[in-house]
Write a protein that holds these residues in place. Structure first.
Motif, short mmCIF file in Angstrom:
data_model
loop_
_atom_site.label_atom_id
_atom_site.label_comp_id
_atom_site.label_asym_id
_atom_site.label_seq_id
_atom_site.Cartn_x
_atom_site.Cartn_y
_atom_site.Cartn_z
N LEU A 8 4.52 10.64 -5.12
CA LEU A 8 5.62 11.54 -4.31
C LEU A 8 4.90 12.37 -3.39
N GLY A 9 3.77 12.85 -3.63
CA GLY A 9 3.27 14.01 -2.55
C GLY A 9 3.01 13.49 -1.46
N PRO A 10 2.35 12.36 -1.00
CA PRO A 10 2.22 11.76 0.27
C PRO A 10 3.83 11.36 0.83
N VAL A 11 4.59 11.02 -0.05
CA VAL A 11 6.21 10.87 0.61
C VAL A 11 6.65 11.96 1.29
N TRP A 12 6.77 13.04 0.79
CA TRP A 12 7.33 14.31 1.29
C TRP A 12 6.38 15.02 2.51
N PRO A 16 13.91 16.03 2.29
CA PRO A 16 14.59 16.81 1.46
C PRO A 16 14.62 16.22 -0.06
N ALA A 17 15.20 15.00 -0.07
CA ALA A 17 15.05 14.27 -1.47
C ALA A 17 13.77 14.41 -2.05
N ALA A 18 12.70 13.82 -1.15
CA ALA A 18 11.27 13.63 -1.83
C ALA A 18 10.88 14.93 -2.34
N GLN A 19 10.95 16.08 -1.43
CA GLN A 19 10.44 17.34 -1.76
C GLN A 19 11.27 17.85 -3.26
N ALA A 20 12.62 17.61 -3.36
CA ALA A 20 13.09 18.11 -4.67
C ALA A 20 12.62 17.10 -5.69
N ASP A 21 12.17 15.78 -5.36
CA ASP A 21 11.66 15.01 -6.60
C ASP A 21 10.17 15.51 -6.94
N ALA A 66 6.19 3.79 -2.37
CA ALA A 66 5.58 4.84 -3.11
C ALA A 66 6.99 5.67 -3.84
N ARG A 67 7.87 5.87 -3.06
CA ARG A 67 8.93 6.96 -3.56
C ARG A 67 9.64 6.14 -4.81
N ASP A 99 0.83 -1.29 0.21
CA ASP A 99 0.00 0.00 0.06
C ASP A 99 0.99 1.19 0.02
N PRO A 100 1.06 1.92 -1.06
CA PRO A 100 1.75 3.06 -1.22
C PRO A 100 1.59 4.17 -0.20
#
Length: 192
Positions: A51-55, A64-69, A26-27, A18-19
């Motif tokens: 990616l939205g839920p990840v950051w 930070p990596a997820a926000q940049a992605d 999810a990432r 479940d992502p």
């Protein structure tokens, strides 16, 4: 490059977890879909949905990596749709991410430079272009010459310098941009 077999593997990953609760899955899936967009696919929906839920979940080391992605996905959507709101959100995400430290900091700084360059072009803001150039230099200086990211970062800095030269008629900026573009091409051709 990321054809049907990779799409099947990503589908299997998403079917097995479940992502919404497995942020690493999810990432990974979000980055797969983002890579497909960079290769020419035009559907950013899965990228932003994954990616939205990840950051937003805020596991600090990955944030930070997820926000940049996510910012780069929004930047890409801006390039496709012209949405100023996407570009503004991309800048905000990168600014938040740059404040964090970590091994991906040069990549996050490089992402901020790219989105600021894009927004300066949209708004005609020379201060944001100056910031994009300064941050592009910071990212490039923090990148080892044999790093595979070096050619992209050098090319992005060259593009920002070319934009300055076009906006101001600054011949020196044009010369530096041309030299940077040649260096980026040479490095890319060397397999870096």
């Amino acid at each position: 490059m990321l054809g049907v077999p990779a799409l099947r593997l990503t589908g299997a990953l998403l079917a097995a977890v479940d992502p919404r609760t497995d942020l690493e899955a999810a990432r990974v899936a979000g980055m797969f879909f983002l890579a497909r967009v960079w290769e020419g696919a035009d559907d950013l929906g899965p990228v932003l949905a994954l990616l939205g839920p990840v950051w937003r979940a805020d596991p600090r080391p990955r944030r930070p990596a997820a926000q940049a992605d996510l910012a780069m996905a929004l930047h890409r959507r801006h390039e496709c749709t012209g949405s100023a709101a996407d570009l503004d959100e991309a800048v905000e995400l990168c600014r938040l991410a740059v404040g964090a430290s970590g091994p991906r900091r040069p990549a996050v700084v490089a992402a901020l430079a790219v989105v600021l360059r894009g927004r300066s072009g949209l708004r005609g803001d020379p201060v944001e272009l100056d910031d994009a150039i300064r941050l592009g230099r910071v990212a490039l200086d923090a990148t080892e010459p044999d790093d595979p990211a070096w050619p992209d970062r050098a090319a992005n800095l060259a593009i920002a310098l070319r934009h300055r030269a076009e906006a101001t008629g600054d011949r020196r900026a044009a010369d530096v941009a041309a030299a940077g573009a040649r260096a980026a091409l040479a490095a890319a051709g060397a397999g870096r």
